[in-house]
Design a protein around this motif. Structure first.
Motif, PDB file in Angstrom:
ATOM      1  N   VAL A 133       0.854  -1.188   0.000  1.00 34.21           N
ATOM      2  CA  VAL A 133       0.000   0.000   0.000  1.00 34.21           C
ATOM      3  C   VAL A 133       0.886   1.231   0.000  1.00 34.21           C
ATOM      4  CG1 VAL A 133      -1.725   1.309   1.301  1.00 34.21           C
ATOM      5  CG2 VAL A 133      -1.877  -1.184   1.193  1.00 34.21           C
ATOM      6  N   GLY A 134       0.642   2.117  -0.954  1.00 37.46           N
ATOM      7  CA  GLY A 134       1.373   3.375  -1.010  1.00 37.46           C
ATOM      8  C   GLY A 134       0.829   4.355   0.014  1.00 37.46           C
ATOM      9  N   VAL A 135       1.692   5.256   0.445  1.00 40.37           N
ATOM     10  CA  VAL A 135       1.299   6.349   1.334  1.00 40.37           C
ATOM     11  C   VAL A 135       1.848   7.618   0.722  1.00 40.37           C
ATOM     12  CG1 VAL A 135       1.527   7.368   3.625  1.00 40.37           C
ATOM     13  CG2 VAL A 135       1.234   4.898   3.394  1.00 40.37           C
TER      14      VAL A 135
ATOM     15  N   ALA B  67       2.887  -4.179   3.127  1.00 40.18           N
ATOM     16  CA  ALA B  67       4.141  -3.427   3.165  1.00 40.18           C
ATOM     17  C   ALA B  67       3.828  -1.971   2.821  1.00 40.18           C
ATOM     18  CB  ALA B  67       5.143  -3.995   2.174  1.00 40.18           C
ATOM     19  N   TYR B  68       4.504  -1.067   3.502  1.00 42.87           N
ATOM     20  CA  TYR B  68       4.356   0.374   3.321  1.00 42.87           C
ATOM     21  C   TYR B  68       5.254   0.819   2.170  1.00 42.87           C
ATOM     22  CZ  TYR B  68       6.132   5.084   4.625  1.00 42.87           C
ATOM     23  OH  TYR B  68       6.567   6.379   4.621  1.00 42.87           O
ATOM     24  N   VAL B  69       4.681   1.610   1.237  1.00 39.94           N
ATOM     25  CA  VAL B  69       5.448   2.131   0.105  1.00 39.94           C
ATOM     26  C   VAL B  69       5.291   3.656   0.101  1.00 39.94           C
ATOM     27  CG1 VAL B  69       5.818   2.066  -2.398  1.00 39.94           C
ATOM     28  CG2 VAL B  69       4.945   0.024  -1.212  1.00 39.94           C
ATOM     29  N   PRO B  70       6.313   4.388   0.570  1.00 44.52           N
ATOM     30  CA  PRO B  70       6.197   5.849   0.593  1.00 44.52           C
ATOM     31  C   PRO B  70       6.271   6.436  -0.816  1.00 44.52           C
ATOM     32  CG  PRO B  70       8.383   5.188   1.305  1.00 44.52           C
ATOM     33  CD  PRO B  70       7.589   3.922   1.114  1.00 44.52           C
ATOM     34  N   ILE B  71       5.400   7.415  -1.070  1.00 36.38           N
ATOM     35  CA  ILE B  71       5.406   8.126  -2.348  1.00 36.38           C
ATOM     36  C   ILE B  71       5.390   9.619  -2.022  1.00 36.38           C
ATOM     37  CG2 ILE B  71       4.254   8.511  -4.552  1.00 36.38           C
ATOM     38  CD1 ILE B  71       2.837   5.787  -4.129  1.00 36.38           C
ATOM     39  N   ASP B  72       6.476  10.286  -2.292  1.00 34.81           N
ATOM     40  CA  ASP B  72       6.605  11.710  -1.991  1.00 34.81           C
ATOM     41  C   ASP B  72       5.575  12.499  -2.799  1.00 34.81           C
ATOM     42  OD1 ASP B  72       7.359  14.382  -1.638  1.00 34.81           O
ATOM     43  OD2 ASP B  72       9.490  13.968  -1.886  1.00 34.81           O
ATOM     44  N   PRO B  73       4.721  13.285  -2.127  1.00 33.72           N
ATOM     45  CA  PRO B  73       3.733  14.079  -2.868  1.00 33.72           C
ATOM     46  C   PRO B  73       4.359  15.075  -3.845  1.00 33.72           C
ATOM     47  CG  PRO B  73       3.188  14.036  -0.537  1.00 33.72           C
ATOM     48  CD  PRO B  73       4.549  13.416  -0.681  1.00 33.72           C
ATOM     49  N   ALA B  74       5.615  15.438  -3.611  1.00 36.65           N
ATOM     50  CA  ALA B  74       6.275  16.422  -4.474  1.00 36.65           C
ATOM     51  C   ALA B  74       6.913  15.796  -5.716  1.00 36.65           C
ATOM     52  CB  ALA B  74       7.343  17.174  -3.673  1.00 36.65           C
ATOM     53  N   THR B  75       6.881  14.479  -5.826  1.00 43.30           N
ATOM     54  CA  THR B  75       7.501  13.835  -6.971  1.00 43.30           C
ATOM     55  C   THR B  75       6.652  14.033  -8.224  1.00 43.30           C
ATOM     56  OG1 THR B  75       8.673  11.835  -7.631  1.00 43.30           O
ATOM     57  CG2 THR B  75       6.467  11.538  -6.746  1.00 43.30           C
ATOM     58  N   THR B  76       7.226  13.753  -9.365  1.00 44.81           N
ATOM     59  CA  THR B  76       6.507  13.958 -10.633  1.00 44.81           C
ATOM     60  C   THR B  76       5.421  12.906 -10.825  1.00 44.81           C
ATOM     61  OG1 THR B  76       7.986  12.531 -11.904  1.00 44.81           O
ATOM     62  CG2 THR B  76       8.628  14.866 -11.689  1.00 44.81           C
ATOM     63  N   SER B  77       4.459  13.232 -11.662  1.00 47.70           N
ATOM     64  CA  SER B  77       3.381  12.274 -11.932  1.00 47.70           C
ATOM     65  C   SER B  77       3.928  11.023 -12.612  1.00 47.70           C
ATOM     66  CB  SER B  77       2.279  12.918 -12.772  1.00 47.70           C
ATOM     67  OG  SER B  77       2.788  13.348 -14.012  1.00 47.70           O
ATOM     68  N   ALA B  78       4.940  11.153 -13.452  1.00 47.26           N
ATOM     69  CA  ALA B  78       5.525   9.983 -14.112  1.00 47.26           C
ATOM     70  C   ALA B  78       6.171   9.057 -13.080  1.00 47.26           C
ATOM     71  CB  ALA B  78       6.560  10.421 -15.142  1.00 47.26           C
ATOM     72  N   ARG B  79       6.844   9.621 -12.114  1.00 42.02           N
ATOM     73  CA  ARG B  79       7.479   8.800 -11.072  1.00 42.02           C
ATOM     74  C   ARG B  79       6.410   8.129 -10.198  1.00 42.02           C
ATOM     75  NH1 ARG B  79      11.892   7.018  -8.845  1.00 42.02           N
ATOM     76  NH2 ARG B  79      12.246   7.074  -6.613  1.00 42.02           N
ATOM     77  N   ARG B  80       5.344   8.875  -9.861  1.00 40.38           N
ATOM     78  CA  ARG B  80       4.252   8.274  -9.079  1.00 40.38           C
ATOM     79  C   ARG B  80       3.665   7.077  -9.814  1.00 40.38           C
ATOM     80  NH1 ARG B  80       2.937  13.760  -7.808  1.00 40.38           N
ATOM     81  NH2 ARG B  80       1.471  13.824  -9.520  1.00 40.38           N
ATOM     82  N   ARG B  81       3.382   7.258 -11.114  1.00 40.56           N
ATOM     83  CA  ARG B  81       2.819   6.159 -11.918  1.00 40.56           C
ATOM     84  C   ARG B  81       3.770   4.966 -11.955  1.00 40.56           C
ATOM     85  NH1 ARG B  81       1.108  10.278 -15.062  1.00 40.56           N
ATOM     86  NH2 ARG B  81       2.793  10.056 -16.551  1.00 40.56           N
ATOM     87  N   ALA B  82       5.066   5.236 -12.091  1.00 35.00           N
ATOM     88  CA  ALA B  82       6.053   4.155 -12.142  1.00 35.00           C
ATOM     89  C   ALA B  82       6.082   3.380 -10.821  1.00 35.00           C
ATOM     90  CB  ALA B  82       7.438   4.720 -12.450  1.00 35.00           C
TER      91      ALA B  82
ATOM     92  N   VAL C 271      -3.561   3.299  -2.312  1.00 36.45           N
ATOM     93  CA  VAL C 271      -2.698   4.387  -1.840  1.00 36.45           C
ATOM     94  C   VAL C 271      -3.474   5.188  -0.802  1.00 36.45           C
ATOM     95  CG1 VAL C 271      -1.384   6.463  -2.464  1.00 36.45           C
ATOM     96  CG2 VAL C 271      -1.489   4.550  -4.068  1.00 36.45           C
ATOM     97  N   VAL C 272      -2.827   5.467   0.324  1.00 37.68           N
ATOM     98  CA  VAL C 272      -3.408   6.316   1.366  1.00 37.68           C
ATOM     99  C   VAL C 272      -3.059   7.754   1.008  1.00 37.68           C
ATOM    100  CG1 VAL C 272      -3.469   6.863   3.824  1.00 37.68           C
ATOM    101  CG2 VAL C 272      -3.145   4.487   3.080  1.00 37.68           C
ATOM    102  N   VAL C 273      -4.093   8.603   0.963  1.00 32.53           N
ATOM    103  CA  VAL C 273      -3.941   9.993   0.537  1.00 32.53           C
ATOM    104  C   VAL C 273      -4.657  10.911   1.525  1.00 32.53           C
ATOM    105  CG1 VAL C 273      -3.785   9.374  -1.916  1.00 32.53           C
ATOM    106  CG2 VAL C 273      -6.020   9.875  -0.911  1.00 32.53           C
ATOM    107  N   ASP C 274      -4.558  12.212   1.283  1.00 32.08           N
ATOM    108  CA  ASP C 274      -5.409  13.193   1.946  1.00 32.08           C
ATOM    109  C   ASP C 274      -5.940  14.115   0.851  1.00 32.08           C
ATOM    110  OD1 ASP C 274      -3.369  15.015   1.335  1.00 32.08           O
ATOM    111  OD2 ASP C 274      -2.936  15.520   3.416  1.00 32.08           O
TER     112      ASP C 274
ATOM    113  N   PHE D  38      -3.918  12.629  -7.331  1.00 34.28           N
ATOM    114  CA  PHE D  38      -2.683  12.150  -7.970  1.00 34.28           C
ATOM    115  C   PHE D  38      -2.779  10.728  -8.493  1.00 34.28           C
ATOM    116  CE2 PHE D  38       0.298  14.958  -5.142  1.00 34.28           C
ATOM    117  CZ  PHE D  38      -0.169  16.087  -5.770  1.00 34.28           C
ATOM    118  N   PHE D  39      -3.783   9.956  -8.073  1.00 38.49           N
ATOM    119  CA  PHE D  39      -3.770   8.516  -8.323  1.00 38.49           C
ATOM    120  C   PHE D  39      -5.087   8.046  -8.928  1.00 38.49           C
ATOM    121  CE2 PHE D  39      -0.936   9.482  -4.831  1.00 38.49           C
ATOM    122  CZ  PHE D  39       0.233   8.872  -5.243  1.00 38.49           C
TER     123      PHE D  39
END
Length: 176
Positions: free
Chosen positions: A81-83, A104-119, A129-132, A138-139
């Motif tokens: 699960v992404g966070v 398993a926890y998978v951190p995803i920096d909110p400031a990263t690019t959309s291409a990196r998030r998708r990857a 993905v846990v979001v606010d 973003f997802f």
């Protein structure tokens, strides 16, 4: 105090904050330890973030178990699960909730690019993905759970995950 290093001062601050709390533990994981602390010292501060929000061990357990309950019924068995949250106490609540859901926890920096998030979503094969509110949009390619919309109504009985299970999956920039 003169003659003390910054590291010594930090250790002293931590020692002062933990004075009187039971520090001996045979807990096999961090989550086991958090649950022990929630039982033995529920009103002790577990997380104190830079915004001034303080979360007790009891509050941490309540929020994390509610998130775990939200992740499990919506998504069945979850493996990863992404966070993607701004840095705050909510990140810790989400991390513990993901572990309590058995994932398993998978951190995803909110400031990263959309291409990196998708990857990251694709390569890690995230179940959710846990979001606010700031990261919810973003997802589109994976189910999301808004941590601020999770209620404690369906909270799970808190039990810690298997100590042999994966705890996290980290994606580095490639330069480290």
């Amino acid at each position: 105090r003169p003659g003390r290093s910054v590291a010594d001062a930090r250790v002293q601050l931590v020692d002062d904050d933990l004075e009187g709390l039971p520090l001996e533990s045979t807990a096999p994981t961090v989550v086991h330890r958090i649950l022990e602390m929630a039982d033995s010292s529920p009103d002790a501060i577990a997380v104190d973030d830079s915004s001034g929000r303080a979360v007790t061990y009891a509050q941490l357990r309540t929020r994390a178990t509610a998130l775990a309950a939200e992740l499990r019924p919506q998504h069945g068995e979850v493996r990863r699960v992404g966070v993607s949250l701004p840095r705050s106490s909510s990140v810790v609540e989400a991390m513990v909730g993901v572990w309590l859901a058995g994932a398993a926890y998978v951190p995803i920096d909110p400031a990263t690019t959309s291409a990196r998030r998708r990857a990251i979503v694709d390569v890690a094969e995230l179940d959710a993905v846990v979001v606010d509110a700031s990261t919810a949009g973003f997802f589109d390619e994976v189910p999301t759970v808004d941590i601020d919309q999770v209620s404690g109504a369906n909270a799970l009985t808190a039990h810690a995950p298997d100590p042999d299970a994966a705890a996290y999956v980290i994606f580095t920039s490639g330069s480290s």
